[in-house]
Design a protein around this motif. Structure first.
Motif, PDB file in Angstrom:
ATOM      1  N   ALA A 222     -11.835  10.228 -13.195  1.00 22.12           N
ATOM      2  CA  ALA A 222     -13.379   9.889 -12.547  1.00 22.12           C
ATOM      3  C   ALA A 222     -13.866   8.593 -12.489  1.00 22.12           C
ATOM      4  O   ALA A 222     -14.532   8.218 -11.508  1.00 22.12           O
ATOM      5  N   LEU A 223     -13.307   7.647 -13.520  1.00 24.53           N
ATOM      6  CA  LEU A 223     -13.693   6.214 -13.151  1.00 24.53           C
ATOM      7  C   LEU A 223     -12.979   5.645 -12.116  1.00 24.53           C
ATOM      8  O   LEU A 223     -13.795   4.998 -11.327  1.00 24.53           O
ATOM      9  N   VAL A 224     -11.782   5.955 -12.081  1.00 23.08           N
ATOM     10  CA  VAL A 224     -10.946   5.381 -10.649  1.00 23.08           C
ATOM     11  C   VAL A 224     -11.496   5.908  -9.555  1.00 23.08           C
ATOM     12  O   VAL A 224     -11.930   5.226  -8.281  1.00 23.08           O
ATOM     13  N   GLY A 225     -11.960   7.406  -9.560  1.00 22.88           N
ATOM     14  CA  GLY A 225     -12.387   7.974  -8.075  1.00 22.88           C
ATOM     15  C   GLY A 225     -13.913   7.218  -7.977  1.00 22.88           C
ATOM     16  O   GLY A 225     -14.016   7.172  -6.851  1.00 22.88           O
ATOM     17  N   THR A 226     -14.547   6.639  -8.727  1.00 18.42           N
ATOM     18  CA  THR A 226     -15.945   6.253  -8.530  1.00 18.42           C
ATOM     19  C   THR A 226     -15.644   4.827  -8.152  1.00 18.42           C
ATOM     20  O   THR A 226     -16.348   4.607  -6.922  1.00 18.42           O
ATOM     21  N   VAL A 227     -14.595   4.132  -8.657  1.00 15.23           N
ATOM     22  CA  VAL A 227     -14.527   2.726  -7.947  1.00 15.23           C
ATOM     23  C   VAL A 227     -13.855   2.845  -6.754  1.00 15.23           C
ATOM     24  O   VAL A 227     -14.100   2.205  -5.627  1.00 15.23           O
ATOM     25  N   TRP A 228     -13.137   3.936  -6.374  1.00 17.20           N
ATOM     26  CA  TRP A 228     -12.562   4.043  -4.843  1.00 17.20           C
ATOM     27  C   TRP A 228     -13.659   4.537  -4.012  1.00 17.20           C
ATOM     28  O   TRP A 228     -13.743   3.879  -2.832  1.00 17.20           O
ATOM     29  N   TYR A 229     -14.561   5.363  -4.295  1.00 15.40           N
ATOM     30  CA  TYR A 229     -15.677   5.777  -3.681  1.00 15.40           C
ATOM     31  C   TYR A 229     -16.717   4.675  -3.267  1.00 15.40           C
ATOM     32  O   TYR A 229     -17.067   4.386  -2.321  1.00 15.40           O
ATOM     33  N   SER A 230     -16.828   3.915  -4.405  1.00 12.56           N
ATOM     34  CA  SER A 230     -17.608   2.593  -4.177  1.00 12.56           C
ATOM     35  C   SER A 230     -17.082   1.766  -3.123  1.00 12.56           C
ATOM     36  O   SER A 230     -17.791   1.275  -2.452  1.00 12.56           O
ATOM     37  N   MET A 231     -15.992   1.347  -3.272  1.00 19.57           N
ATOM     38  CA  MET A 231     -15.037   0.753  -2.046  1.00 19.57           C
ATOM     39  C   MET A 231     -15.384   1.143  -0.789  1.00 19.57           C
ATOM     40  O   MET A 231     -15.660   0.406   0.095  1.00 19.57           O
ATOM     41  N   GLY A 235     -17.483  -0.408   2.658  1.00 19.78           N
ATOM     42  CA  GLY A 235     -16.795  -0.471   3.818  1.00 19.78           C
ATOM     43  C   GLY A 235     -15.218  -1.156   3.714  1.00 19.78           C
ATOM     44  O   GLY A 235     -14.759  -1.689   4.506  1.00 19.78           O
ATOM     45  N   LEU A 236     -14.838  -0.916   2.322  1.00 19.29           N
ATOM     46  CA  LEU A 236     -13.298  -1.388   2.290  1.00 19.29           C
ATOM     47  C   LEU A 236     -12.342  -0.393   2.480  1.00 19.29           C
ATOM     48  O   LEU A 236     -11.295  -0.721   2.089  1.00 19.29           O
ATOM     49  N   ARG A 237     -12.682   0.587   3.024  1.00 14.60           N
ATOM     50  CA  ARG A 237     -11.720   1.601   3.441  1.00 14.60           C
ATOM     51  C   ARG A 237     -11.093   1.403   4.979  1.00 14.60           C
ATOM     52  O   ARG A 237     -12.000   1.086   5.797  1.00 14.60           O
ATOM     53  N   HIS A 238     -10.127   0.982   5.019  1.00 19.43           N
ATOM     54  CA  HIS A 238      -9.385   1.005   6.380  1.00 19.43           C
ATOM     55  C   HIS A 238      -8.183   2.161   6.700  1.00 19.43           C
ATOM     56  O   HIS A 238      -7.578   2.560   5.605  1.00 19.43           O
ATOM     57  N   LEU A 255      -6.233  -1.109  -2.303  1.00 20.38           N
ATOM     58  CA  LEU A 255      -6.735   0.138  -1.985  1.00 20.38           C
ATOM     59  C   LEU A 255      -5.813   1.185  -2.553  1.00 20.38           C
ATOM     60  O   LEU A 255      -6.158   2.093  -3.304  1.00 20.38           O
ATOM     61  N   PRO A 256      -4.486   1.159  -2.300  1.00 20.74           N
ATOM     62  CA  PRO A 256      -3.749   2.146  -2.642  1.00 20.74           C
ATOM     63  C   PRO A 256      -3.531   2.288  -4.272  1.00 20.74           C
ATOM     64  O   PRO A 256      -2.991   3.439  -4.557  1.00 20.74           O
TER      65      PRO A 256
END
Length: 374
Positions: A222-231, A235-238, A255-256
């Motif tokens: 859940a914590l890592v998923g939250t960080v990833w979603y926040s990224m 706009g840090l998703r490419h 990101l990976p």
């Protein structure tokens, strides 16, 4: 693996097979439908390279032995299957059905297709489109092992690996001509190094490690998923696409990590569920076959959809269903892609000759045989 003195001895790690099973399922889903690819493509191939480094043993074997094993397990199957695909597609082209079942524009002569394969790495057989992974993993493994032998400690290894990663990505994005397998291997080796260093750290601190319960694992996810979603919201998703050499720089190294951490913890969670563990372990142990053949499974699914009048025969040429009505059947395409791959992979392992040609024999035995004949 487990630590004995100063070496890492190979012992199959249960959650790693589950991990590979999850990743290969995501690969097939990503090809069956593009709706999840903004997430899947961020980490799925990096995840495979990571686990290859995590399970790699560089302490006992000499470099020559490791190169022999890499060649046998990855390059030999790549060459054998690719040439078989070229030959089959040459026949399809001569009987004038290739354009109905494939997107491949086959050369006028079979020898031209073979020359392009060995000179440029071009495989005129789109049904084997995911096999680019094999030479890239082999090249990344070679680069990684060279870096391990040149680096005296972990920080030096990571620094050299990251520098090589950045150089390879820069050349990839600049459009400069360098063999695509070399560039992709230079990018991939960073994730092998990350996996290897993570395993080294685990072995170093394993005596004080307390096994995590399921709730702790869920909290990590859940914590890592939250960080990833926040990224993603920042706009840090490419988009990352390995075969097309579409990369974005240092962010592709950051990101990976989120996706890999989530997959590792999901694998450990699934390992506590007997039937789920058995399913993904089976997929993980046969992930190479699924990687090679799942596009053929899609074609089989297309034929069934045509017979059910859910798909037009003119669409049979498609490699993937992206952007069409066929895409709504992605769960069935996923199941068929995996199921067909497993059947064909098991069939090839049934006979000693084909098993040897696809790297199914014990690599250590092959290495010893090479030594006896040298």
């Amino acid at each position: 693996m487990e630590k004995t003195g100063e070496t890492m001895e190979i012992k199959r790690i249960g959650w790693c097979d589950v991990y590979k099973g999850i990743l290969i399922a995501l690969v097939v889903i990503g090809h069956a439908t593009g709706r999840f690819n903004p997430y899947i493509y961020q980490f799925h191939m990096a995840g495979f390279f990571f686990v290859s480094g995590y399970t790699c043993n560089t302490d006992r074997q000499d470099l020559f032995g490791e190169l022999i094993k890499l060649t046998y397990r990855l390059i030999v199957p790549y060459i054998v299957l690719s040439l078989s695909g070229l030959w089959i597609f040459w026949i399809f082209d001569k009987v004038h059905i290739l354009d109905m079942i494939s997107t491949t524009q086959y050369p006028d002569r079979f020898q031209d297709a073979v020359t392009a394969f060995f000179v440029h790495g071009t495989v005129y057989c789109d049904w084997l489109g995911a096999m680019w992974f094999l030479p890239v993993l082999s090249g990344a493994g070679i680069l990684f092992r060279i870096l391990v032998r040149l680096s005296k400690n972990g920080p030096a290894l990571l620094s050299a690996s990251i520098l090589l990663f950045l150089a390879a990505e820069e050349y990839s994005r600049s459009g400069a001509y360098i063999n695509q397998w070399v560039l992709l291997a230079g990018i991939a080796q960073a994730f092998l190094t990350m996996g290897y260093c993570c395993r080294k750290m685990e072995l170093k601190f394993s005596q004080n490690e307390v096994p995590a319960d399921s709730w702790r694992i869920l909290i990590k996810i859940a914590l890592v998923g939250t960080v990833w979603y926040s990224m993603r919201m920042l706009g840090l998703r490419h988009t990352v696409d390995w075969p097309s050499r579409q990369f974005n720089g240092l962010i592709d190294l950051i990101l990976p990590v989120c996706g890999i951490i989530m997959t590792v913890n999901t694998s450990k969670l699934f390992s506590r569920m007997k039937h789920v563990k058995n399913l993904f372990t089976y997929l993980g142990k046969n992930s190479m076959g699924i990687m090679c053949f799942h596009f053929m499974g899609f074609k089989t699914a297309y034929l069934i959809l045509i017979l059910l009048h859910r798909m037009q025969p003119v669409d049979l040429y498609r490699l993937v269903p992206g952007g069409t009505e066929i895409e709504s059947y992605w769960p069935a395409l996923t199941v068929m892609g995996i199921g067909f791959s497993l059947c064909l992979w098991k069939l090839l392992h049934k006979y000693s000759v084909t098993k040897f040609l696809i790297g199914g024999e014990n690599a250590s035995n092959v290495y010893r045989a090479v030594l006896r004949n040298c």
